[in-house]
Scaffold this active site. Structure first.
Site, PDB file in Angstrom:
ATOM      1  N   ASP A   1     -34.067 -24.111 -63.169  1.00 30.95           N
ATOM      2  CA  ASP A   1     -35.336 -23.591 -62.657  1.00 30.95           C
ATOM      3  C   ASP A   1     -35.588 -22.259 -63.362  1.00 30.95           C
ATOM      4  O   ASP A   1     -34.944 -21.255 -63.057  1.00 30.95           O
ATOM      5  CB  ASP A   1     -35.218 -23.420 -61.136  1.00 30.95           C
ATOM      6  CG  ASP A   1     -36.353 -22.611 -60.537  1.00 30.95           C
ATOM      7  OD1 ASP A   1     -37.234 -22.150 -61.282  1.00 30.95           O
ATOM      8  OD2 ASP A   1     -36.362 -22.428 -59.301  1.00 30.95           O
TER       9      ASP A   1
ATOM     10  N   LYS B   1     -46.851 -17.795 -63.365  1.00 26.10           N
ATOM     11  CA  LYS B   1     -45.950 -16.638 -63.402  1.00 26.10           C
ATOM     12  C   LYS B   1     -45.767 -16.130 -64.836  1.00 26.10           C
ATOM     13  O   LYS B   1     -45.027 -15.195 -65.094  1.00 26.10           O
ATOM     14  CB  LYS B   1     -44.589 -17.008 -62.798  1.00 26.10           C
ATOM     15  CG  LYS B   1     -44.654 -17.344 -61.302  1.00 26.10           C
ATOM     16  CD  LYS B   1     -43.261 -17.574 -60.744  1.00 26.10           C
ATOM     17  CE  LYS B   1     -43.247 -18.397 -59.470  1.00 26.10           C
ATOM     18  NZ  LYS B   1     -43.707 -17.671 -58.291  1.00 26.10           N
TER      19      LYS B   1
ATOM     20  N   CYS C   1     -39.213 -17.246 -49.605  1.00 29.32           N
ATOM     21  CA  CYS C   1     -38.903 -18.671 -49.693  1.00 29.32           C
ATOM     22  C   CYS C   1     -37.448 -18.908 -50.058  1.00 29.32           C
ATOM     23  O   CYS C   1     -37.124 -19.828 -50.816  1.00 29.32           O
ATOM     24  CB  CYS C   1     -39.815 -19.393 -50.677  1.00 29.32           C
ATOM     25  SG  CYS C   1     -41.523 -19.380 -50.162  1.00 29.32           S
TER      26      CYS C   1
END
Lengths: 142, 417
Positions: free
Chosen positions: B209, B235, B375
């Site tokens: 990731d 991002k 998160c």
């Protein structure tokens, strides 16, 4: 005092503040000063999960009126809660269900009721109204 | 303290000029000039990206791959050109190893679903790390539950460093390892190479990731030898709603399709459908053409500055920020204290102040940070905290932003403690 009277009083108080710092200082002070909930009631059952701050709410029903105590781990939320409780405490379920908490908008803190804030205040107001509904139903049935 | 402006100039990026490329940075919030330090959530977009997307809709908008007409061909060229640009950006061997998705989350869900359906059996495991975003936890939990497999976790120490001592043992029964290059909640750069090497020794594929990595450091999928890699456009100074899944050709070819629909098919009859080749097999439906064009412009922007230059400038600013912030009374950095192993993110608490309270008072001063669990609830549980305040950097941040943050924290701290 009625719900409306208390709200109008709070709005008048807030009109005295010059800037946001004064306003927050006052809210934070409210949050710090009020010993709101007895430790025994800070249970998981009484926990309202907001996204960022935790809020505990304890309800009692006496003589046809609802009494609330609450707490939060975030002091600004705690200050706001104490305002909401000041407005709704000791009112009948019917008055609470029908109440419109316009003071939050009037003192410039409506963003705290937006679902995206998820600071627990919105969930607390919802929970209070749910309790009021439940107690009203109960008193009608009995 | 060193004057950061000198350092910044020596790295060939004029940050003040860069700031002018981002129109939103001149916004005022509550009467204060905006200090935007929520870049790990999403970065702002340069004028060139906004222009590229506007231009796409003004001049060549048309559905891709299907039309014989001129506009469709132009749109297809732009869309496929963007794919090539992405492939070059992460040094993929082939452009068909680049799958467009809606973002990192969908990229991970795609692999979890397709890999899981094909390869996971009862008793198998997926290995993740203790510093993952929910997006790299929940998709695996869902497929594990469906397949009777289990989720295993590489533990993390008090400083935010992954503990690899028992990695080999942890890899028993593991069918795939999935972890983040840079932690979104702590900012630590994880020991990517060590984990990939250990997994490959046992023939286990790895998904990385890279949502918090591609905007801060050079990512080369061939030198990493990673099997899958996911990141988001938004991002990386690009538009929202589009992201990337890189997969090695040999892995992607083994996976079944993700969603069914147009584009992903070769032939359809009511009896039987045959699927399209890579990358289209995984791209059902009309794609986000304008998004792809915007992402390509964002990559151009980043390459124009130079990713290594960006890394150096951000590194200097990170050192300056850590130096400035740690001088604040009660400042507690969560995770590693060294800038060398940190990219983009500073996660912190001040005294006993609730992160939500601190974030709110910073907001009132025009300073945008993120508060909460980011998160990553398991990370917060690991450190027994309700959440943190997270300030995250991008190439347009400067030392004044950090000074404003420090002053804002001091003001909030005086008000709240």
């Amino acid at each position: 005092m009625t719900i409306q009277q208390t709200q109008d009083e709070i709005i008048a108080d807030f009109e005295l503040f010059g800037d946001w710092m004064d306003k927050y200082e006052y809210i934070i002070q409210l949050g710090k000063e009020l010993p709101m909930i007895e430790e025994q009631y800070k249970t998981d059952d009484n926990l309202i999960r907001g996204c960022q701050s935790r809020v505990w709410l304890h309800t009692e029903f006496k003589d046809g009126k609802l009494l609330f105590t609450a707490d939060s781990d975030a002091v600004i939320t705690k200050g706001l809660i104490s305002l909401v409780i000041k407005v709704l405490n000791g009112q009948t379920p019917k008055a609470i269900i029908e109440s419109d908490l316009y003071f939050i908008d009037a003192i410039g803190l409506s963003s705290h009721l937006s679902p995206t804030r998820s600071n627990g205040l919105l969930s607390m107001v919802k929970q209070i109204k749910l309790y009021a509904l439940a107690y009203q139903k109960k008193s009608v049935e009995s | 303290m060193t004057n950061t402006n000198d350092i910044l100039e020596s790295h060939m990026i004029d940050v003040e000029a860069v700031r002018k490329d981002f129109p939103i940075l001149s916004t005022h919030v509550y009467g204060y000039p905006l200090v935007y330090l929520d870049n790990a959530a999403t970065t702002q977009k340069p004028e060139s990206v906004l222009h590229a997307m506007d231009d796409y809709y003004h001049t060549i908008n048309s559905n891709v791959h299907r039309g014989v007409h001129h506009l469709s061909q132009q749109a297809t060229e732009a869309y496929e050109g963007a794919r090539q640009k992405i492939a070059d950006f992460i040094n993929a061997r082939h452009n068909h190893e680049i799958i467009y998705t809606r973002g990192t989350t969908e990229s991970i869900n795609l692999v979890a679903s397709c890999f899981g359906r094909k390869f996971l059996k009862p008793g198998d495991s997926i290995l993740i790390s203790a510093v993952e975003h929910h997006s790299n936890i929940v998709p695996w939990q869902m497929i594990c539950e469906e397949k009777g497999a289990s989720l295993k976790v590489i533990p993390v120490d008090d400083e935010g460093e992954l503990i690899l001592d028992n990695l080999d043992k942890l890899l028993d029964d593991v069918k795939l390892v999935s972890f983040n290059y840079v932690s979104n909640s702590l900012g630590g750069v994880n020991p990517v190479q060590a984990i990939i090497t250990a997994a490959h020794k046992r023939g286990i594929p790895v998904l990385l990731d890279a949502a918090q990595a591609v905007q801060h450091l050079e990512v080369d999928v061939q030198s990493l030898d990673v099997d899958f890699l996911a990141f988001s456009s938004h991002k990386l100074y690009g538009p929202t709603g589009i992201g990337v899944l890189y997969g090695k050709e040999e892995w992607l070819n083994q996976l079944p399709p993700y969603q069914g629909g147009g584009e992903m098919i070769k032939t359809v009859t009511f009896e039987k459908t045959t699927y399209n080749d890579l990358p289209y097999k995984f791209e059902a439906g009309t794609p986000d053409m304008a998004g792809a064009v915007g992402l390509a412009a964002a990559i151009d922007y980043v390459l124009g500055l130079g990713i290594r230059n960006i890394q150096q400038v951000e590194h200097s600013l990170m050192s300056y920020a850590l130096g400035t912030l740690t001088e604040i009374n009660g400042f507690r950095l969560i995770g590693k204290a060294v800038a060398e192993r940190r990219a983009g993110v500073i996660s912190f608490l001040v005294g006993d102040i609730h992160p939500f309270d601190l974030g709110e008072i910073l907001d009132k001063q025009g300073i945008a940070v993120r508060t909460g669990h980011h998160c990553a609830q398991p990370v917060m549980d690991r450190y027994c905290i309700p959440g943190t305040v997270r300030a995250s950097l991008a190439i347009y941040n400067n030392s004044q932003d950090i000074d404003r943050l420090a002053a804002g924290i001091r003001k909030a701290s005086a008000l709240l403690s």
